[in-house]
Design a protein around this motif. Structure first.
Motif, PDB file in Angstrom:
ATOM      1  N   LYS A 137      50.906  30.634  40.412  1.00 43.45           N
ATOM      2  CA  LYS A 137      51.196  31.861  39.657  1.00 43.45           C
ATOM      3  C   LYS A 137      50.688  31.746  38.224  1.00 43.45           C
ATOM      4  O   LYS A 137      50.120  32.703  37.674  1.00 43.45           O
ATOM      5  CB  LYS A 137      52.702  32.134  39.665  1.00 43.45           C
ATOM      6  N   LYS A 138      50.877  30.593  37.605  1.00 50.17           N
ATOM      7  CA  LYS A 138      50.423  30.386  36.225  1.00 50.17           C
ATOM      8  C   LYS A 138      48.893  30.377  36.158  1.00 50.17           C
ATOM      9  O   LYS A 138      48.300  30.908  35.201  1.00 50.17           O
ATOM     10  CB  LYS A 138      50.991  29.073  35.678  1.00 50.17           C
ATOM     11  N   ALA A 139      48.251  29.775  37.170  1.00 46.92           N
ATOM     12  CA  ALA A 139      46.788  29.687  37.172  1.00 46.92           C
ATOM     13  C   ALA A 139      46.136  31.065  37.275  1.00 46.92           C
ATOM     14  O   ALA A 139      45.065  31.302  36.706  1.00 46.92           O
ATOM     15  CB  ALA A 139      46.326  28.796  38.319  1.00 46.92           C
ATOM     16  N   LYS A 140      46.757  31.974  37.999  1.00 50.18           N
ATOM     17  CA  LYS A 140      46.198  33.324  38.173  1.00 50.18           C
ATOM     18  C   LYS A 140      46.078  34.074  36.852  1.00 50.18           C
ATOM     19  O   LYS A 140      45.268  34.999  36.726  1.00 50.18           O
ATOM     20  CB  LYS A 140      47.071  34.127  39.145  1.00 50.18           C
ATOM     21  N   LEU A 142      45.153  32.777  33.985  1.00 50.52           N
ATOM     22  CA  LEU A 142      44.201  32.145  33.069  1.00 50.52           C
ATOM     23  C   LEU A 142      42.852  32.857  33.067  1.00 50.52           C
ATOM     24  O   LEU A 142      42.466  33.500  34.061  1.00 50.52           O
ATOM     25  CB  LEU A 142      43.995  30.681  33.458  1.00 50.52           C
ATOM     26  N   ASP A 143      42.122  32.704  31.972  1.00 50.58           N
ATOM     27  CA  ASP A 143      40.759  33.230  31.883  1.00 50.58           C
ATOM     28  C   ASP A 143      39.854  32.468  32.832  1.00 50.58           C
ATOM     29  O   ASP A 143      40.065  31.276  33.102  1.00 50.58           O
ATOM     30  CB  ASP A 143      40.233  33.090  30.450  1.00 50.58           C
ATOM     31  N   TYR A 144      38.810  33.153  33.329  1.00 50.52           N
ATOM     32  CA  TYR A 144      37.787  32.588  34.213  1.00 50.52           C
ATOM     33  C   TYR A 144      38.307  32.299  35.630  1.00 50.52           C
ATOM     34  O   TYR A 144      37.613  31.663  36.421  1.00 50.52           O
ATOM     35  CB  TYR A 144      37.177  31.301  33.641  1.00 50.52           C
ATOM     36  N   VAL A 145      39.526  32.744  35.948  1.00 47.05           N
ATOM     37  CA  VAL A 145      40.092  32.524  37.284  1.00 47.05           C
ATOM     38  C   VAL A 145      40.013  33.813  38.087  1.00 47.05           C
ATOM     39  O   VAL A 145      40.506  34.860  37.664  1.00 47.05           O
ATOM     40  CB  VAL A 145      41.556  32.052  37.203  1.00 47.05           C
ATOM     41  N   ASN A 146      39.352  33.731  39.248  1.00 50.81           N
ATOM     42  CA  ASN A 146      39.275  34.887  40.140  1.00 50.81           C
ATOM     43  C   ASN A 146      40.546  35.019  40.983  1.00 50.81           C
ATOM     44  O   ASN A 146      41.054  36.118  41.182  1.00 50.81           O
ATOM     45  CB  ASN A 146      38.053  34.757  41.059  1.00 50.81           C
ATOM     46  N   ASP A 147      41.047  33.883  41.461  1.00 52.23           N
ATOM     47  CA  ASP A 147      42.268  33.883  42.272  1.00 52.23           C
ATOM     48  C   ASP A 147      42.785  32.452  42.368  1.00 52.23           C
ATOM     49  O   ASP A 147      42.077  31.489  42.066  1.00 52.23           O
ATOM     50  CB  ASP A 147      41.991  34.446  43.672  1.00 52.23           C
TER      51      ASP A 147
END
Length: 293
Positions: A137-140, A142-147
């Motif tokens: 959930k936290k990674a989603k 972030l910038d440059y993250v598609n999924d």
């Protein structure tokens, strides 16, 4: 020591004296411990595989297609900064295509170069398996993250199935042990009834309660011990055969069955202990109900 040897001899004589009833009780213990040994082997390996799956669950972060090398490095540092994260590994879309080709065939080589539809990814291993959903959930965000995805849904289903297997396995094992105790107690009861006069005389000449009880307890323990011999042999042989048969299938995965050596030694010791305990318990139940001491 002499008294104990006397009790030991009496318990062996009693086993011989009861003949077919002793055989029936030993057979009941044998069948029970075979089933218990099989159930324990299954339950312990299910727990091991569930633990392997749990430890294998990780977050896969899909990087946006036009992200530069510097931006990827920035994203990696951000992921590594999370307190829940243990390790972050980069996997390029080229490497992933090679894995697909290796698994599904050379026809997927057509998608090389700019036609590659896959994403560069970061595989994020958390310190605790239960933290994967939170990190995803936290990674989603972030910038440059598609999924970002994780195998938590499948793992939760697996753990639910494992929980059911454990619960029903323990219930069935308890029922089997109860049946064995019941049959042993009936055998000892017949012994007690056939020796009522002898027991009465022993009481009249001053024999203590313990002196009278010990031969029956030892007889029950012998019954349980003898009943554990065949189950140990069958479980050991069967497990080694299954283990060797499944090794090739599991070689390409990160999952492993419990190694026979230590595992079977523990199972054997447990079956012997269970046999002796339920045998002695069966005797104790009979004495409590039918010996008015």
């Amino acid at each position: 020591m002499r008294t104990f040897k006397r009790h030991l001899g009496e318990s062996v004589k009693s086993l011989r004296r009861n003949g077919w009833m002793s055989v029936a009780a030993i057979s009941a213990v044998t069948v029970t411990l075979i089933l218990v040994g099989v159930l324990l082997s299954i339950l312990m390996n299910v727990n091991k595989l569930a633990s392997d799956v749990e430890n294998d669950v990780q977050v896969r972060v899909f990087v946006e297609r036009k992200t530069t090398k510097n931006q990827q490095d920035t994203l990696k540092k951000k992921l590594e900064s999370y307190s829940e994260v243990k390790k972050v590994t980069f996997s390029s879309k080229k490497e992933q295509l090679q894995q697909v080709v290796g698994s599904y065939g050379n026809e997927f080589k057509l998608f090389g170069g700019d036609d590659n539809p896959l994403y560069d990814t970061f595989d994020v291993q958390t310190k605790e398996p239960k933290q994967t959903e939170q990190v995803a959930k936290k990674a989603k965000t972030l910038d440059y993250v598609n999924d970002a995805s994780f195998g938590g849904t499948s793992a939760k289903k697996l753990f639910k199935v494992v929980g059911s297997i454990q619960k029903w396995g323990m219930i069935i094992s308890a029922l089997l042990l109860f049946v064995a105790v019941f049959l042993i107690s009936n055998t000892i009861r017949i012994t007690i009834l056939s020796r009522r006069n002898e027991i009465g005389i022993m009481r009249l000449v001053g024999a203590t309660n313990g002196f009278i009880r010990w031969p029956f307890l030892l007889e029950g323990a012998w019954t349980g011990l003898l009943g554990a011999i065949i189950p140990i042999a069958l479980v050991d042989f069967g497990y080694i055969w299954i283990y060797n048969g499944l090794q090739a299938s599991l070689a390409s995965t990160s999952y492993r069955l419990l190694t026979p050596g230590t595992f079977l030694a523990e199972i054997d010791l447990l079956l012997i202990s269970i046999g002796i305990v339920i045998g002695a318990l069966g005797s104790f139940v009979s004495m409590r109900r039918f010996l008015k001491i």
